[in-house]
Each structure stands twice: as C-alpha cells, then as structure tokens.
Design an enzyme around this catalytic site. Structure first.
Site, short mmCIF file in Angstrom:
data_model
loop_
_atom_site.label_atom_id
_atom_site.label_comp_id
_atom_site.label_asym_id
_atom_site.label_seq_id
_atom_site.Cartn_x
_atom_site.Cartn_y
_atom_site.Cartn_z
N CYS A 133 0.86 -9.82 -6.16
CA CYS A 133 1.97 -9.79 -7.14
C CYS A 133 2.78 -11.09 -7.14
O CYS A 133 3.47 -11.38 -8.11
CB CYS A 133 2.90 -8.62 -6.85
SG CYS A 133 2.04 -7.05 -6.72
N HIS A 276 9.35 -9.46 -10.67
CA HIS A 276 8.15 -8.62 -10.59
C HIS A 276 8.56 -7.16 -10.78
O HIS A 276 9.47 -6.66 -10.13
CB HIS A 276 7.48 -8.83 -9.24
CG HIS A 276 6.39 -7.84 -8.99
ND1 HIS A 276 5.42 -7.56 -9.94
CD2 HIS A 276 6.10 -7.05 -7.91
CE1 HIS A 276 4.60 -6.65 -9.45
NE2 HIS A 276 4.99 -6.31 -8.24
N ASN A 306 3.43 -1.41 -13.18
CA ASN A 306 3.40 -2.57 -12.28
C ASN A 306 2.06 -3.28 -12.50
O ASN A 306 1.01 -2.71 -12.24
CB ASN A 306 3.54 -2.05 -10.84
CG ASN A 306 3.45 -3.15 -9.79
OD1 ASN A 306 2.86 -4.20 -10.00
ND2 ASN A 306 4.03 -2.88 -8.64
O1 UT7 Z 1 3.86 -4.48 -6.51
C1 UT7 Z 1 3.61 -4.65 -5.17
C2 UT7 Z 1 4.65 -4.04 -4.34
N1 UT7 Z 1 4.60 -2.60 -4.47
C3 UT7 Z 1 5.72 -1.89 -4.48
O2 UT7 Z 1 6.78 -2.46 -4.44
C4 UT7 Z 1 5.61 -0.38 -4.44
C5 UT7 Z 1 6.53 0.18 -3.40
N2 UT7 Z 1 6.46 1.61 -3.22
C6 UT7 Z 1 6.79 2.51 -4.16
O3 UT7 Z 1 7.12 2.16 -5.27
C7 UT7 Z 1 6.86 3.97 -3.77
O4 UT7 Z 1 6.64 4.06 -2.39
C8 UT7 Z 1 5.87 4.90 -4.52
C9 UT7 Z 1 6.27 5.01 -5.97
C10 UT7 Z 1 4.46 4.33 -4.43
C11 UT7 Z 1 5.91 6.29 -3.91
O5 UT7 Z 1 7.23 6.80 -3.98
P1 UT7 Z 1 7.98 7.35 -2.70
O6 UT7 Z 1 9.27 7.83 -3.13
O7 UT7 Z 1 7.96 6.27 -1.64
O8 UT7 Z 1 7.06 8.55 -2.29
P2 UT7 Z 1 6.46 8.90 -0.86
O9 UT7 Z 1 5.16 8.18 -0.68
O10 UT7 Z 1 7.53 8.71 0.19
O11 UT7 Z 1 6.18 10.44 -1.03
C12 UT7 Z 1 7.24 11.40 -1.19
C13 UT7 Z 1 6.62 12.75 -1.48
C14 UT7 Z 1 5.49 13.09 -0.53
O12 UT7 Z 1 5.52 14.50 -0.32
P3 UT7 Z 1 6.18 15.09 1.03
O13 UT7 Z 1 5.44 14.45 2.15
O14 UT7 Z 1 7.62 14.70 0.96
O15 UT7 Z 1 5.93 16.56 0.85
C15 UT7 Z 1 4.26 12.73 -1.31
O16 UT7 Z 1 3.12 13.47 -0.92
O17 UT7 Z 1 6.06 12.74 -2.80
C16 UT7 Z 1 4.65 13.07 -2.73
N3 UT7 Z 1 3.96 12.25 -3.72
C17 UT7 Z 1 3.81 12.61 -5.00
N4 UT7 Z 1 4.19 13.71 -5.67
C18 UT7 Z 1 3.89 13.77 -6.96
C19 UT7 Z 1 3.40 11.03 -3.54
N5 UT7 Z 1 2.87 10.60 -4.69
C20 UT7 Z 1 3.10 11.57 -5.61
C21 UT7 Z 1 2.83 11.69 -6.97
N6 UT7 Z 1 3.24 12.81 -7.63
N7 UT7 Z 1 2.17 10.74 -7.67
#
Ligand code: UT7
Length: 349
Positions: A133, A276, A306
């Site tokens: 990125c 970004h 993204n």
């Molecule tokens: O461009 C390069 C740099 N990249 C970035 O900057 C991306 C950085 N990261 C993010 O944007 C976020 O971490 C994500 C959008 C990828 C994920 O969001 P999050 O709020 O960090 O979610 P998480 O991985 O902490 O998951 C929270 C919960 C989990 O469930 P439990 O364990 O709390 O029961 C996941 O299993 O949400 C669940 N989950 C989802 N639920 C519905 C994870 N992905 C999904 C989904 N739909 N797509």
C-alpha cells in the site's frame, strides 16, 4: 615502462545538480467497471452489509473481469494514458516509468516494462516497486529525487493493485475479502525551472520483522510456522487484521507528525491530506487527533474499498478533477501497509 593504467588519474567529478523543481504535470486513474457490493459478499460468506460498513466504511468495491482482459497491466496502462493526456504530453517524452504493485501478472518482466510498451513510452527506463500500500508514495519520493537530482526530466508513476484474484471469497477469507478492491492511478512528474515546487519533506520506512502480519504466500513453504491453517490459503492475501489495525492507527499519526516536524509546519498549513484508504475508522482517528477538517482529508473507501497501491493516486486524481488539489497548495501524501512499510511525501505543488 609505465603502463597507462598505472598512471595517476584525476578523479571524475559528477556534474553539479541543476536547480530544478518538480511539477505535478498530470494525473489519471482507471477502475474496473464491475462492482462487488457488501450484499453480494453476504451471499457467499458469513458477514453483513452493516458489519462491513461499521468496521471499515466500505459499501462496495471494484473488481477486474478476466473476460474483458482487465489486469494490473491494462488498468495501469489506461491510468498512465489518461495522466499523459492530462499533462498534454507525448508518451515518448517520458524518460522513466515507475510502477508500484504487488500484483503484477509475472515477476519477469516487470509490469512497468509491458506498460511502457503498451503506451508507447519508448524512451523510458521502466521498473516495478514492491511496497504494497505504500508503493505509490515510495515511487513518488523516488521519482521526485531522480528529477531533482538532474538525471531525469519526466517520470510517469503508477500505483496499481488488482487484489480480487487473491481474495478468498468464503468464510475463511472474510477478514480481507470485505476490505480490498482493484484500481490504478497514475501521475506524471516533470522538471520545472521553478525550484520552489516539489517535495518539502518525505519519509520512507519498513519493518520486515512483521512481514507475516500482511503477506501473500505463493507456496506452502511461504507460510510461517504457527499460522492458523484454517484460514491460510496459498495465493490468497493473509492479514492479521487486528495487529495491522493497531500498527496503522499509531503509524499514521506518527508519520504525519514526523513529516510535519521535518518541514517545520503545523497540520493547519496543509491544504489537503491524500491518504491511503485503509479503513474509514483509521482515517477518522488521524483526522480527530490532528483536528483536520473533513474537507481536507478525502475519503472514497465507501465506493472503492482499500485498493492498496492504487488508493493514493486514485484519490489524487479524483481530487484534481474536482479542483480540490491544485498548483500552489501544500499537499501531504500518507500511506502504510504490507512489509510492513510506511511513507509520506509533503509537496509544495
Ligand atoms: O491497507 C493495508 C493496511 N490494512 C489495514 O489497515 C487494515 C487494518 N485492519 C482492519 O481494517 C480491521 O482489522 C478489519 C476490518 C480487517 C477487521 O475489523 P476488526 O474490527 O479488527 O475485526 P476483528 O478481526 O477484531 O474481528 C471482530 C469480530 C470477530 O468475532 P469475535 O471473535 O469477536 O466473535 C470476527 O470473527 O468480528 C468477526 N468478523 C466478522 N464478522 C462479520 C471478522 N470479519 C468479519 C466479517 N463479517 N467480515
């Protein structure tokens, strides 16, 4: 008898760099026509439109269509053609082409070489930059310094990633498939007699010890020990979302602070922040921390997702088309991503 090679020789002197500035002469971008909405994703994986919008700000993204032969090469070539038209330049005037991508169709030749051939940049050197990125911002800094140093006068820079073929559109891939889309953006930089134009401060950094937080394993051998094998698949982007999120929020703010510090200016001196589009929440956190008004930090992640190296040049092109980025302004470009890498570029346009 003394041989000629044993004679003392005077040291060669590199030429004095000319006093040149660097002008943003044109921009262009190219998006695939096909849209992939959150609702469509929710049909193939356990997710919802509401969850994706709330956690990322994304409503839909663009994805390439192989039947229309869309690829990193074709999107990049079209974005560059549009930037050349905007700059009112013949492709043969380019003397270098730098293409930031981690999704070239082949590792050899570089995608840049094929793009140069497609657009008719027959007098240009060409190479790819792999910085995920951060790739476009790294390329911008490099191209700027090549011109400022006097070796080149007109450089095309492209940022393009086509990540949709590397997504796992199933439950196992829902942490990445919801975020990423495909896009290309390009700019043309030219030497100008006005030495006040160009980069005021820049940063380029990497921390390779954290490569496994965001990576694309090509074979089983690339998968690090201890990886969660229920989610890892070769030829699919792997992201430790939570860790990258924490890295991004901190780095984004530190990067802005470091760049402004180098330039000796406050955030309110910047006319536009071109960032970004990683996640809308990450952008909001930086905006709040520096008290940046919404109109000074462009967001298109809702429509585009993204798009890795494509995101910064796409924002730049959209902003220029709207007249929100123009000559005379101070503009800060900021990006971070896989590597891990992060970089900034503060311009007096
Ligand atoms: O461009 C390069 C740099 N990249 C970035 O900057 C991306 C950085 N990261 C993010 O944007 C976020 O971490 C994500 C959008 C990828 C994920 O969001 P999050 O709020 O960090 O979610 P998480 O991985 O902490 O998951 C929270 C919960 C989990 O469930 P439990 O364990 O709390 O029961 C996941 O299993 O949400 C669940 N989950 C989802 N639920 C519905 C994870 N992905 C999904 C989904 N739909 N797509």
């Amino acid at each position: 008898m003394t041989t000629p090679s044993a004679l003392p020789r005077s040291r060669l002197r590199p030429p004095e760099p000319p006093k040149v500035g660097v002008r943003l002469a044109g921009t262009g971008s190219c998006l695939p026509a096909d849209r992939l909405t959150n609702h469509e994703l929710a049909l193939v994986m356990e997710t919802s439109d509401e969850w994706i919008r709330q956690r990322t700000g994304v409503a839909e993204r663009r994805v390439v269509n192989h039947e229309r032969h869309e690829s990193t090469t074709t999107l990049s070539a079209e974005a560059l053609r549009r930037a050349l038209v905007d700059a009112n330049m013949d492709p043969a005037e380019l003397d270098m082409l730098i293409l930031a991508t981690v999704t070239g169709e082949m590792t050899c030749p570089s995608t840049a070489c094929r793009v140069a051939a497609m657009v008719g940049a027959k007098n240009a050197g060409a190479y790819d930059v792999a910085a995920a990125c951060s790739g476009f911002v790294f390329s911008m800094n490099t191209a700027h310094d090549l011109i400022r140093g006097g070796s080149y006068r007109a450089i095309g820079i492209i940022g393009c990633d086509v990540l949709s073929p590397y997504m796992n559109y199933s439950d196992a891939g829902r942490g990445t498939a919801i975020l990423f889309g495909d896009a290309a953006g390009a700019a043309v930089l030219r030497a100008t007699d006005d030495a006040s134009m160009g980069i005021i401060a820049q940063v380029m950094k990497a921390n390779g010890t954290r490569w496994h937080d965001l990576y694309m394993p090509m074979t089983q051998r690339d998968i690090p020990a201890g990886a969660d094998m229920a989610h890892v698949r070769t030829r699919c982007l792997q992201m430790n979302g939570r860790e990258v999120y924490k890295f991004a929020v901190t780095t984004f703010c530190d990067l802005i602070e470091e760049t402004l510090g180098k330039a000796g200016i406050a955030a309110d001196r910047v006319d536009q922040f071109v960032c970004h589009q990683s996640n809308a929440r990450i952008l909001d956190s930086a905006r709040e921390r520096f008290g940046i008004p919404a109109e000074k930090m462009y967001v298109n992640i809702d429509r585009i997702g993204n798009t890795s190296a494509g995101s910064v040049p796409l924002c730049l092109d959209e902003l220029r088309q709207m007249g929100r980025v123009k000559e005379g302004q101070v503009v800060l470009f900021v990006a971070f991503g896989g590597g891990l890498t992060w970089g900034s570029s503060l311009w007096q346009l």
